[in-house]
Scaffold this motif. Structure first.
Motif, PDB file in Angstrom:
ATOM      1  N   VAL A 447       0.859  -1.192   0.000  1.00 56.11           N
ATOM      2  CA  VAL A 447       0.000   0.000   0.000  1.00 56.11           C
ATOM      3  C   VAL A 447       0.891   1.236   0.000  1.00 56.11           C
ATOM      4  O   VAL A 447       1.720   1.421   0.897  1.00 56.11           O
ATOM      5  CB  VAL A 447      -0.946   0.016   1.221  1.00 56.11           C
ATOM      6  N   VAL A 448       0.710   2.096  -1.001  1.00 54.18           N
ATOM      7  CA  VAL A 448       1.502   3.318  -1.112  1.00 54.18           C
ATOM      8  C   VAL A 448       0.915   4.414  -0.240  1.00 54.18           C
ATOM      9  O   VAL A 448       1.635   5.121   0.476  1.00 54.18           O
ATOM     10  CB  VAL A 448       1.577   3.788  -2.583  1.00 54.18           C
ATOM     11  N   ALA A 449      -0.405   4.576  -0.283  1.00 51.07           N
ATOM     12  CA  ALA A 449      -1.050   5.641   0.484  1.00 51.07           C
ATOM     13  C   ALA A 449      -2.517   5.323   0.688  1.00 51.07           C
ATOM     14  O   ALA A 449      -3.127   4.570  -0.080  1.00 51.07           O
ATOM     15  CB  ALA A 449      -0.901   6.979  -0.236  1.00 51.07           C
ATOM     16  N   VAL A 450      -3.079   5.904   1.759  1.00 50.19           N
ATOM     17  CA  VAL A 450      -4.511   5.825   2.026  1.00 50.19           C
ATOM     18  C   VAL A 450      -5.013   7.249   2.229  1.00 50.19           C
ATOM     19  O   VAL A 450      -4.482   7.992   3.064  1.00 50.19           O
ATOM     20  CB  VAL A 450      -4.817   4.979   3.283  1.00 50.19           C
ATOM     21  N   THR A 451      -6.009   7.639   1.432  1.00 53.08           N
ATOM     22  CA  THR A 451      -6.514   9.016   1.528  1.00 53.08           C
ATOM     23  C   THR A 451      -7.411   9.185   2.744  1.00 53.08           C
ATOM     24  O   THR A 451      -8.010   8.214   3.228  1.00 53.08           O
ATOM     25  CB  THR A 451      -7.299   9.383   0.259  1.00 53.08           C
ATOM     26  N   PRO A 452      -7.545  10.411   3.270  1.00 54.48           N
ATOM     27  CA  PRO A 452      -8.442  10.654   4.407  1.00 54.48           C
ATOM     28  C   PRO A 452      -9.878  10.298   4.046  1.00 54.48           C
ATOM     29  O   PRO A 452     -10.298  10.426   2.889  1.00 54.48           O
ATOM     30  CB  PRO A 452      -8.291  12.159   4.658  1.00 54.48           C
ATOM     31  N   PRO A 453     -10.676   9.853   5.019  1.00 53.33           N
ATOM     32  CA  PRO A 453     -12.066   9.446   4.728  1.00 53.33           C
ATOM     33  C   PRO A 453     -12.949  10.633   4.344  1.00 53.33           C
ATOM     34  O   PRO A 453     -12.819  11.730   4.893  1.00 53.33           O
ATOM     35  CB  PRO A 453     -12.532   8.820   6.043  1.00 53.33           C
ATOM     36  N   GLN A 454     -13.835  10.362   3.361  1.00 59.90           N
ATOM     37  CA  GLN A 454     -14.873  11.332   2.985  1.00 59.90           C
ATOM     38  C   GLN A 454     -16.213  10.764   3.441  1.00 59.90           C
ATOM     39  O   GLN A 454     -16.540   9.624   3.118  1.00 59.90           O
ATOM     40  CB  GLN A 454     -14.892  11.542   1.473  1.00 59.90           C
ATOM     41  N   LEU A 455     -16.988  11.565   4.175  1.00 58.59           N
ATOM     42  CA  LEU A 455     -18.263  11.081   4.706  1.00 58.59           C
ATOM     43  C   LEU A 455     -19.430  11.629   3.897  1.00 58.59           C
ATOM     44  O   LEU A 455     -19.346  12.722   3.326  1.00 58.59           O
ATOM     45  CB  LEU A 455     -18.422  11.488   6.171  1.00 58.59           C
ATOM     46  N   ASN A 456     -20.496  10.839   3.835  1.00 59.41           N
ATOM     47  CA  ASN A 456     -21.716  11.324   3.186  1.00 59.41           C
ATOM     48  C   ASN A 456     -22.417  12.335   4.085  1.00 59.41           C
ATOM     49  O   ASN A 456     -21.956  12.630   5.208  1.00 59.41           O
ATOM     50  CB  ASN A 456     -22.639  10.164   2.815  1.00 59.41           C
ATOM     51  N   ALA A 457     -23.540  12.859   3.628  1.00 63.38           N
ATOM     52  CA  ALA A 457     -24.223  13.936   4.358  1.00 63.38           C
ATOM     53  C   ALA A 457     -24.645  13.504   5.755  1.00 63.38           C
ATOM     54  O   ALA A 457     -24.557  14.281   6.717  1.00 63.38           O
ATOM     55  CB  ALA A 457     -25.434  14.402   3.558  1.00 63.38           C
ATOM     56  N   SER A 458     -25.074  12.251   5.908  1.00 62.36           N
ATOM     57  CA  SER A 458     -25.532  11.783   7.220  1.00 62.36           C
ATOM     58  C   SER A 458     -24.391  11.278   8.087  1.00 62.36           C
ATOM     59  O   SER A 458     -24.581  11.027   9.286  1.00 62.36           O
ATOM     60  CB  SER A 458     -26.571  10.672   7.041  1.00 62.36           C
ATOM     61  N   GLY A 459     -23.221  11.121   7.506  1.00 66.47           N
ATOM     62  CA  GLY A 459     -22.069  10.657   8.264  1.00 66.47           C
ATOM     63  C   GLY A 459     -22.052   9.174   8.528  1.00 66.47           C
ATOM     64  O   GLY A 459     -21.203   8.675   9.276  1.00 66.47           O
ATOM     65  N   THR A 460     -22.964   8.400   7.900  1.00 61.82           N
ATOM     66  CA  THR A 460     -23.035   6.953   8.157  1.00 61.82           C
ATOM     67  C   THR A 460     -22.242   6.119   7.153  1.00 61.82           C
ATOM     68  O   THR A 460     -22.136   4.905   7.306  1.00 61.82           O
ATOM     69  CB  THR A 460     -24.497   6.489   8.134  1.00 61.82           C
ATOM     70  N   THR A 461     -21.715   6.752   6.131  1.00 61.00           N
ATOM     71  CA  THR A 461     -20.908   6.043   5.128  1.00 61.00           C
ATOM     72  C   THR A 461     -19.665   6.875   4.832  1.00 61.00           C
ATOM     73  O   THR A 461     -19.762   8.085   4.596  1.00 61.00           O
ATOM     74  CB  THR A 461     -21.697   5.806   3.828  1.00 61.00           C
ATOM     75  N   ALA A 462     -18.512   6.222   4.862  1.00 58.47           N
ATOM     76  CA  ALA A 462     -17.243   6.901   4.569  1.00 58.47           C
ATOM     77  C   ALA A 462     -16.540   6.199   3.420  1.00 58.47           C
ATOM     78  O   ALA A 462     -16.656   4.973   3.253  1.00 58.47           O
ATOM     79  CB  ALA A 462     -16.349   6.912   5.806  1.00 58.47           C
ATOM     80  N   LEU A 464     -12.742   5.782   1.532  1.00 56.53           N
ATOM     81  CA  LEU A 464     -11.304   5.985   1.597  1.00 56.53           C
ATOM     82  C   LEU A 464     -10.658   5.475   0.319  1.00 56.53           C
ATOM     83  O   LEU A 464     -11.020   4.402  -0.189  1.00 56.53           O
ATOM     84  CB  LEU A 464     -10.687   5.237   2.788  1.00 56.53           C
ATOM     85  N   GLY A 465      -9.718   6.205  -0.222  1.00 50.51           N
ATOM     86  CA  GLY A 465      -8.968   5.757  -1.384  1.00 50.51           C
ATOM     87  C   GLY A 465      -7.699   5.039  -0.965  1.00 50.51           C
ATOM     88  O   GLY A 465      -7.005   5.466  -0.037  1.00 50.51           O
ATOM     89  N   VAL A 466      -7.404   3.910  -1.631  1.00 48.91           N
ATOM     90  CA  VAL A 466      -6.211   3.115  -1.318  1.00 48.91           C
ATOM     91  C   VAL A 466      -5.381   2.989  -2.589  1.00 48.91           C
ATOM     92  O   VAL A 466      -5.876   2.509  -3.616  1.00 48.91           O
ATOM     93  CB  VAL A 466      -6.587   1.718  -0.788  1.00 48.91           C
ATOM     94  N   ILE A 467      -4.114   3.426  -2.513  1.00 54.46           N
ATOM     95  CA  ILE A 467      -3.234   3.387  -3.685  1.00 54.46           C
ATOM     96  C   ILE A 467      -2.273   2.217  -3.546  1.00 54.46           C
ATOM     97  O   ILE A 467      -1.422   2.204  -2.644  1.00 54.46           O
ATOM     98  CB  ILE A 467      -2.427   4.699  -3.823  1.00 54.46           C
ATOM     99  N   PRO A 468      -2.379   1.210  -4.421  1.00 56.77           N
ATOM    100  CA  PRO A 468      -1.422   0.097  -4.381  1.00 56.77           C
ATOM    101  C   PRO A 468      -0.122   0.462  -5.101  1.00 56.77           C
ATOM    102  O   PRO A 468      -0.081   1.421  -5.876  1.00 56.77           O
ATOM    103  CB  PRO A 468      -2.161  -1.024  -5.113  1.00 56.77           C
ATOM    104  N   ALA A 469       0.918  -0.316  -4.853  1.00 54.78           N
ATOM    105  CA  ALA A 469       2.200  -0.059  -5.499  1.00 54.78           C
ATOM    106  C   ALA A 469       2.256  -0.653  -6.897  1.00 54.78           C
ATOM    107  O   ALA A 469       3.073  -0.219  -7.727  1.00 54.78           O
ATOM    108  CB  ALA A 469       3.334  -0.635  -4.651  1.00 54.78           C
ATOM    109  N   THR A 470       1.400  -1.630  -7.195  1.00 54.50           N
ATOM    110  CA  THR A 470       1.458  -2.335  -8.476  1.00 54.50           C
ATOM    111  C   THR A 470       0.203  -2.070  -9.300  1.00 54.50           C
ATOM    112  O   THR A 470      -0.799  -1.557  -8.803  1.00 54.50           O
ATOM    113  CB  THR A 470       1.607  -3.845  -8.223  1.00 54.50           C
TER     114      THR A 470
END
Length: 722
Positions: A447-462, A464-470
């Motif tokens: 795993v190269v990087a994990v982006t900060p979580p983005q939440l929906n309007a109600s905050g019940t779903t987040a 996250l982006g995950v960047i693999p090396a390959t």
């Protein structure tokens, strides 16, 4: 069956004008329905029940603004420059603003704010979020997206457009017509008559036209994948021409034997038509059997193709005898019209000579054939499956250029970003689980990087982006997906998805289904052939021959498309894994086509054997009478399938190549070499069937024995039929 088809052929011949008008009316009605009710086809491959699909469904329901297709505009500065200069920065910000205002776009993210600028400062990624999924993005929206960035290019920057939104449907164009043109040439050479060739081709085109029109007419009510119509067209053309060829060939032989045109056509439908119906039924059953696997898009592909094949059979046994009625004796070459039949003047053709050689040297032919095909199957052990990505697209496409430019600036993993979907009962719980999941995923190797979580309007779903090396189709990425899922499974409700994860899940489920489907198809072939040929050993031999065909076809396809052997000759710019559904689809299609040739060759062998010939004589006779028409049929199928190799789409190219290769191997090596050699070796034992089994099995009369008895009752002994 033969007697029923004989009556159908005679009725179609007598009422040929009515039959032709009815088929034209059916074609017109289906064409009008297609124009009125056709809907868009889907370019995405969903897999209900998988983790990646559950995550996508959750996004669509709880976080719809993040559930649409994504686009990536890759911007690169010239050598020696940086995007951070004032002018280049202003050009990128203008591009971001332009992209955000495009039709169908929800938002575009400034790469400087998102940190999507490469370390050397020469590359940047503008992320574009569409409202709809890629299959629902319109052509106008996709074109507007692809045309954006003209001002950035004017400022000296390189701009390429990629991402999921660039996934387009394969287009059927002029390249496929080359296969039809070659098929027409084969028909002219085979028949020696433009009338016979043109009529056979016309019959097939009417059938495939009706099948394709009916398919598009249903596309508004069923989700039709973009490859389904191409597969239906590919198979419909091939089998449509072949089935008409078989009936026309038998009709011409009947004319040369002295029968009048009406009786010749009726008998052709009763005998060759029986083989056509059975062969078509095997193709339909094998393709419809894909529904057993339980994968929706594969089920649709199988049913679409099987429907077209079923129409091809129906056209062959009804419209073909009607067209034969219009042609009359013009179906024969000029020098044969009106000539008296002279059996003594007939010379053994190549099929007879080849049969003599094969049956004489049967053991060396069997050993050589098995060793060669077994050796060609070896690369299949390293076969890898994946859904295609832009990395295997043609090098001159903008999607491929964007892929390569992203790999150059950021690494291959940025082309296969993963998405982790976190759901919770409250915003606090969701945020806590998302942070724990992000920390855990960051520790996973690869795993190269994990982006900060983005939440929906109600905050019940987040999200996250995950960047693999390959890259998306690398083995390491597949391992990474499994490692991440294992790492977060106890943290909370966390699901991993994204185009790369979907591809991995689809490939895994298809790989698991492959042995089951292969066993189903092989078992089906044994039962069907036992029913047709009333033999135990003939079906087993046919099934083993089919396994040789499939194994060698897989092996060569892997060597070309995965390992890159001679790939340049086929226009394969970048070798890679085979498309996930190719093996299981290939098994279904090749099974049906292999049974075609098995039936057309071995049914004549059985016909002569039950009428008194020795087993060796029957084998030679069956090969001698069937070799020419089977050769022509195989060359036609190879030509039609080969025409699709010229397409740019990697999926269609690999399908066309594998099918053309499989037909060539099965027709010329297995059915016309190994089969007669084995039949000669088995001798009378080839037709052994236990008495108890003989009483149980119904007699389908594919050789037309019942038809002969029916005709003998109609015509008193000593009378002459004119």
């Amino acid at each position: 069956m033969a007697t029923l088809l004989y009556r159908l052929g005679r009725a179609s011949f007598r009422h040929r004008r009515l039959v032709l008008v009815l088929w034209i009316a059916v074609l017109a009605a289906l064409g009008a329905s297609a124009a009125a009710f056709s809907g868009p086809t889907a370019s995405n491959f969903t897999m209900p029940g998988t983790e990646s699909q559950r995550a996508l469904d959750a996004l669509a329901e709880q976080f719809p603004q993040a559930a649409g297709a994504t686009g990536t505009i890759v911007v690169a500065a010239p050598e020696g420059q940086a995007l951070t200069s004032a002018d280049n920065r202003a050009a990128i910000q203008a591009l971001t603003k332009e992209a955000g205002a495009l039709p169908g776009v929800v938002a575009a993210v400034d790469p400087f704010q998102a940190g999507a600028v490469s370390r050397d400062g020469r590359h940047a990624l503008v992320q574009v979020q569409f409202a709809e999924t890629s299959d629902k993005v319109t052509d106008a929206q996709r074109t507007a997206y692809e045309n954006s960035g003209k001002s950035a290019r004017a400022a000296g920057l390189r701009v390429e457009h990629g991402g999921e939104v660039m996934t387009t449907e394969p287009e059927v164009g002029g390249t496929e017509a080359l296969g039809v043109a070659v098929a027409a040439m084969v028909l002219v050479i085979t028949f020696g008559s433009l009338v016979a060739a043109g009529m056979t081709l016309l019959n097939a085109l009417i059938g495939v036209g009706a099948g394709m029109a009916g398919l598009y007419a249903l596309s508004s009510t069923i989700e039709l994948t973009s490859t389904a119509p191409v597969l239906a067209l590919m198979l419909g053309l091939a089998v449509g021409i072949d089935y008409s060829l078989f009936i026309t060939s038998r009709h011409r032989q009947n004319l040369l034997d002295g029968l009048d045109p009406e009786d010749a056509a009726a008998r052709a439908v009763g005998t060759a038509g029986s083989a056509v119906v059975f062969a078509g039924a095997t193709v339909v059953i094998a393709l419809a059997g894909l529904a057993v696997v339980g994968i929706p898009f594969l089920t649709v592909m199988g049913l679409a193709a099987s429907g077209t094949v079923a129409l091809a059979v129906l056209v062959a046994i009804t419209l073909q005898p009607a067209l034969l009625g219009f042609a009359g004796l013009r179906i024969l070459p000029r020098k044969q019209r009106g000539a008296e039949p002279d059996p003594a003047a007939a010379r053994p053709g190549f099929g007879f000579r080849w049969a003599y050689v094969v049956t004489r040297w049967r053991v060396p032919f069997i050993v050589a054939g098995v060793l060669v095909l077994g050796g060609l199957a070896v690369p299949a052990a390293q076969m890898r499956l994946a859904l295609p990505d832009a990395g295997t697209a043609a090098e001159d496409t903008t999607a491929r250029k964007a892929y390569d430019l992203t790999s150059e600036g950021f690494g291959p993993g940025f082309n296969g970003r993963l998405a982790a979907v976190v759901t919770g009962e409250s915003a606090e719980a969701t945020t806590r689980v998302a942070q724990e999941a992000a920390a855990a995923m960051q520790t996973v190797k690869g795993v190269v990087a994990v982006t900060p979580p983005q939440l929906n309007a109600s905050g019940t779903t987040a999200l996250l982006g995950v960047i693999p090396a390959t890259g998306p189709t690398d083995e390491a990425t597949e391992t990474l997906v499994h490692d991440i899922r294992a790492k977060v499974k106890d943290i909370g409700d966390v699901s991993l998805t994204g185009q790369t994860a979907v591809g991995i899940d689809v490939s895994a489920k298809l790989s698991d289904a492959l042995p089951v489907y292969l066993l189903l198809v092989v078992g089906l072939s044994v039962l069907l052939l036992m029913l047709v040929f009333r033999s135990v050993l003939v079906p087993i031999k046919a099934a083993l021959g089919f396994l040789l065909t499939v194994g060698s076809t897989f092996g060569i396809t892997v060597a070309v498309f995965q390992r890159g052997l001679l790939s340049g000759l086929l226009g394969v710019d970048t070798p890679g894994p085979l498309v996930s559904f190719l093996p299981i689809l290939l098994i279904g299609i090749l099974f049906g086509l292999a049974m075609d040739y098995q039936v057309f060759l071995v049914s004549r062998m059985r016909e002569d054997f039950v009428h008194g010939d020795t087993a060796r004589q029957a084998t030679i006779s069956g090969m001698g009478h069937g070799a020419r028409v089977v050769t022509a049929a195989a060359l036609i199928m190879i030509s039609v399938f080969g025409g699709f190799v010229l397409m740019d789409d990697a999926i269609i190219k690999s399908m066309g190549f594998a099918l053309a290769l499989g037909v060539a191997v099965d027709a010329f090596v297995v059915r016309m070499t190994i089969v007669p050699a084995v039949m000669s070796l088995l001798d009378d034992r080839a037709w052994w069937l236990p008495r108890w089994l003989s009483r149980i099995l119904p007699n389908v009369d594919i050789e037309g024995e019942g038809l002969r008895e029916h005709l003998d009752r109609e015509v008193p002994q000593g009378a002459v039929r004119v």
